[in-house]
Design a protein around this motif. Structure first.
Motif, mmCIF file in Angstrom:
data_model
loop_
_atom_site.group_PDB
_atom_site.id
_atom_site.type_symbol
_atom_site.label_atom_id
_atom_site.label_comp_id
_atom_site.label_asym_id
_atom_site.label_seq_id
_atom_site.Cartn_x
_atom_site.Cartn_y
_atom_site.Cartn_z
ATOM 1 N N MET A 121 13.327 -6.968 -2.908
ATOM 2 C CA MET A 121 14.019 -6.164 -3.895
ATOM 3 C C MET A 121 13.483 -4.736 -3.928
ATOM 4 N N ILE A 122 12.183 -4.620 -3.701
ATOM 5 C CA ILE A 122 11.550 -3.304 -3.834
ATOM 6 C C ILE A 122 11.843 -2.411 -2.621
ATOM 7 N N ASP A 123 11.717 -2.954 -1.403
ATOM 8 C CA ASP A 123 11.793 -2.115 -0.185
ATOM 9 C C ASP A 123 13.083 -1.314 -0.060
ATOM 10 N N PRO A 124 14.261 -1.949 -0.235
ATOM 11 C CA PRO A 124 15.481 -1.143 -0.089
ATOM 12 C C PRO A 124 15.565 -0.013 -1.099
ATOM 13 N N ALA A 125 15.118 -0.278 -2.304
ATOM 14 C CA ALA A 125 15.221 0.767 -3.330
ATOM 15 C C ALA A 125 14.276 1.928 -3.037
ATOM 16 N N LEU A 126 13.051 1.576 -2.710
ATOM 17 C CA LEU A 126 12.081 2.637 -2.456
ATOM 18 C C LEU A 126 12.407 3.389 -1.152
ATOM 19 N N ASP A 127 12.859 2.673 -0.129
ATOM 20 C CA ASP A 127 13.229 3.364 1.110
ATOM 21 C C ASP A 127 14.379 4.342 0.876
ATOM 22 N N LEU A 128 15.254 3.979 -0.074
ATOM 23 C CA LEU A 128 16.391 4.840 -0.357
ATOM 24 C C LEU A 128 15.951 6.177 -0.947
ATOM 25 N N ILE A 129 14.861 6.174 -1.677
ATOM 26 C CA ILE A 129 14.411 7.404 -2.339
ATOM 27 C C ILE A 129 13.164 7.970 -1.678
ATOM 28 N N GLY A 130 12.866 7.563 -0.448
ATOM 29 C CA GLY A 130 11.798 8.199 0.302
ATOM 30 C C GLY A 130 10.514 7.408 0.376
ATOM 31 N N ALA A 131 10.511 6.127 0.020
ATOM 32 C CA ALA A 131 9.341 5.244 0.137
ATOM 33 C C ALA A 131 8.107 5.813 -0.540
ATOM 34 N N PRO A 132 8.212 6.150 -1.858
ATOM 35 C CA PRO A 132 7.009 6.666 -2.520
ATOM 36 C C PRO A 132 6.077 5.537 -2.947
ATOM 37 N N TYR A 133 4.908 5.953 -3.342
ATOM 38 C CA TYR A 133 3.914 5.035 -3.905
ATOM 39 C C TYR A 133 3.824 5.382 -5.385
ATOM 40 N N LEU A 134 4.244 4.417 -6.243
ATOM 41 C CA LEU A 134 4.333 4.631 -7.676
ATOM 42 C C LEU A 134 3.173 3.910 -8.341
ATOM 43 N N VAL A 135 2.466 4.599 -9.243
ATOM 44 C CA VAL A 135 1.258 4.044 -9.852
ATOM 45 C C VAL A 135 1.240 4.402 -11.338
ATOM 46 N N TYR A 136 0.806 3.403 -12.180
ATOM 47 C CA TYR A 136 0.515 3.644 -13.584
ATOM 48 C C TYR A 136 -0.976 3.523 -13.784
ATOM 49 N N LEU A 137 -1.562 4.497 -14.464
ATOM 50 C CA LEU A 137 -2.975 4.444 -14.836
ATOM 51 C C LEU A 137 -3.062 4.356 -16.349
ATOM 52 N N ASP A 138 -4.037 3.534 -16.822
ATOM 53 C CA ASP A 138 -4.238 3.463 -18.268
ATOM 54 C C ASP A 138 -5.099 4.627 -18.724
ATOM 55 N N GLY A 139 -5.447 4.618 -19.990
ATOM 56 C CA GLY A 139 -6.219 5.720 -20.522
ATOM 57 C C GLY A 139 -7.579 5.854 -19.884
ATOM 58 N N GLY A 140 -8.123 4.789 -19.358
ATOM 59 C CA GLY A 140 -9.435 4.842 -18.715
ATOM 60 C C GLY A 140 -9.368 5.160 -17.242
ATOM 61 N N GLY A 141 -8.156 5.315 -16.702
ATOM 62 C CA GLY A 141 -8.003 5.660 -15.299
ATOM 63 C C GLY A 141 -7.881 4.463 -14.395
ATOM 64 N N ALA A 142 -7.765 3.268 -14.966
ATOM 65 C CA ALA A 142 -7.610 2.081 -14.140
ATOM 66 C C ALA A 142 -6.138 1.902 -13.782
ATOM 67 N N VAL A 143 -5.883 1.310 -12.633
ATOM 68 C CA VAL A 143 -4.525 1.074 -12.169
ATOM 69 C C VAL A 143 -3.940 -0.081 -12.963
ATOM 70 N N VAL A 144 -2.879 0.223 -13.714
ATOM 71 C CA VAL A 144 -2.200 -0.823 -14.468
ATOM 72 C C VAL A 144 -1.178 -1.514 -13.583
#
Length: 489
Positions: A78-101
């Motif tokens: 599900m993820i690959d076609p969508a991300l490839d369509l918009i340039g295959a970015p790497y999307l990340v959320y960080l919490d307030g402490g800087g940890a990867v959510v």
């Protein structure tokens, strides 16, 4: 380097210069094009990343409750076609402490190449794009971060620059290859064009070599248009070569005249010197015993010495006349009629049997006034030479006419005889020094050396006048002295 360049031909130096300038131009164009392309790629990626982070910041990040919960829960299908369509970015959320959510990326990206969490925490949350290194240290990333609207956290969108770098590298390689091919083709065309352009210079070189070998008649072919630099150069060189040829011809003619002059002077000096030497030897050997013989020997010596003196004086006068600046003329107003009258008396004294007529110029009418501003003694010398020439070269009793007056605004005095005249060839040389129409004629006196008419013309030209000759074989000769007329009043 300069020493090496001086050893190369002009064609090679010009080609090296143009090739160097062309190479520098191609390098500059390649640098500008690839730089603009790289800037365009970065702007496109930055625009996409800003758009992604603006959307991600509006979406809440759902953190897992258990520490061991997986970070990526979505299916790659599900993820690959969508991300490839918009340039295959790497999307990340960080919490307030800087940890990867939570982070999302396509399955085509190796996690070892993703930016490290520590690098992600260093991305400023103001939306300014920054470069990030991959975790493996070989890849480059572009990242943009914004704070989330929900709980305290940061949304980051990062994109790999491998595709953009590959595009720039391909363009740079293509530019280098095409520039190299263009450089080779233009260098070959330049070599041919310079060869044709420098062909007139090679002709000039060959002409100069021929002239240096002694062929002064050679000229540079004017192949180029007269308005071009080569055309101007060829025309100027041909003008200079013509002047050089004339100068060398004049020099050769002057040397020939000098050799002839020295030969004639030697010949004229030899006869009187032999007579003087012979008479002296006869006296020394005792062959001159009687008083009458001694007187005859002295008379011959005196006559030849007089002839030598007259010859030396005439040569000295001619030398002075050759340099007008040293010619001293004691000018005063006078009338040529006085000289004409005296010339008639001189002719009758030399040969009473000659009919002498005094007329106007050309024999028309009576003698007229002929005022001049001149040196009377020098003019008398001219007239004496003309009269002496008429006496010496015409039989006794031959009529002579003396004309005096003005013609065409100039004062004229002419001495015309009805003698045998001269051929055209003789008339061309009659004013040359030491020239005599009858080489076998016995010589006596200074005038017989062939200097009289030369002196007469030189003296006339020193007065801004001339002595001219009209003659034909069997029709006599007319010597015409013309001088500037003195304007009265």
């Amino acid at each position: 380097m300069r020493r090496l360049l001086r050893l190369l031909s002009l064609r090679v130096r010009l080609l090296l210069l143009t090739a160097t300038l062309l190479l520098a131009g191609l390098a500059l164009v390649t640098t500008v094009v690839t730089g603009q392309l790289e800037r365009y790629q970065l702007d496109r990626v930055d625009t996409q990343l800003r758009s992604f982070t603006a959307l991600l910041a509006q979406m809440p990040a759902t953190a897992p409750t258990a520490p061991s919960a997986p970070v990526v829960t979505a299916s790659p299908a599900m993820i690959d076609p969508a991300l490839d369509l918009i340039g295959a970015p790497y999307l990340v959320y960080l919490d307030g402490g800087g940890a990867v959510v939570r982070d999302v990326h396509t399955s085509g990206l190796d996690r070892a190449t993703l930016p490290a969490p520590g690098a992600l925490r260093g991305v400023p949350a103001d939306g300014a794009p920054v470069y990030l290194p991959g975790a493996d240290g070989t890849s480059r990333w572009r990242a943009v971060a914004r704070p989330t609207t929900g709980p305290d956290g940061t949304a980051i969108a990062a994109a790999p620059l491998a595709a953009a770098d590959a595009t720039v590298a391909r363009v740079r390689g293509t530019s280098v290859i095409s520039g190299g091919v263009l450089l080779v083709l233009l260098t070959a065309a330049g070599w041919y064009a310079l060869g044709r352009g420098l062909r007139p210079l090679r002709r000039i070189e060959h002409t100069a070599a021929a002239i240096a070998s002694g062929d002064l008649s050679r000229r540079v072919p004017v192949d180029a248009a007269p308005g071009t630099e080569i055309g101007h150069l060829a025309t100027s060189l041909n003008t200079m070569l013509g002047q050089l040829e004339r100068a060398f011809a004049a020099r050769a003619a002057s040397e020939a005249r000098m050799r002839t002059f020295v030969s004639d002077v030697s010949h004229e000096l030899r006869t009187p010197l032999f007579v003087i030497k012979g008479s002296a030897q006869l006296y020394r050997m005792g062959a001159v015993t009687g008083h009458g013989d001694a007187d005859e020997a002295m008379r011959r010596i005196e006559n030849e010495a007089t002839r030598l003196t007259a010859l030396a004086e005439n040569l000295l006068l001619l030398a002075r006349l050759d340099d007008v600046s040293e010619t001293h003329l004691d000018r005063a107003p006078m009338d040529l009629r006085t000289l004409a009258t005296d010339a008639r008396h001189d002719l009758r004294a030399l040969d009473p049997s000659r009919p002498v007529e005094l007329t106007g110029p050309g024999g028309d009418g009576p003698p007229g006034p002929a005022p001049v501003h001149a040196d009377e003694d020098r003019l008398r010398q001219i007239v004496a030479n003309l009269v002496g020439n008429a006496v010496a070269h015409t039989p006794a009793g031959t009529p002579v006419r003396i004309g005096v007056g003005t013609a065409d605004g100039r004062a004229v005095l002419e001495v015309a005889d009805e003698g045998p005249g001269m051929t055209a060839g003789q008339a061309d040389h009659v004013f040359d020094r030491f020239y005599r129409t009858d080489r076998s004629r016995a010589r006596s006196g200074g005038a017989s050396a062939g200097l009289g008419l030369a002196i007469a013309r030189s003296l006339a030209r020193a007065h801004d006048g001339d002595v001219e000759l009209e003659t034909a074989l069997g029709e006599g000769a007319r010597f015409r002295l013309t001088l500037p007329q003195l304007r009265q009043g």
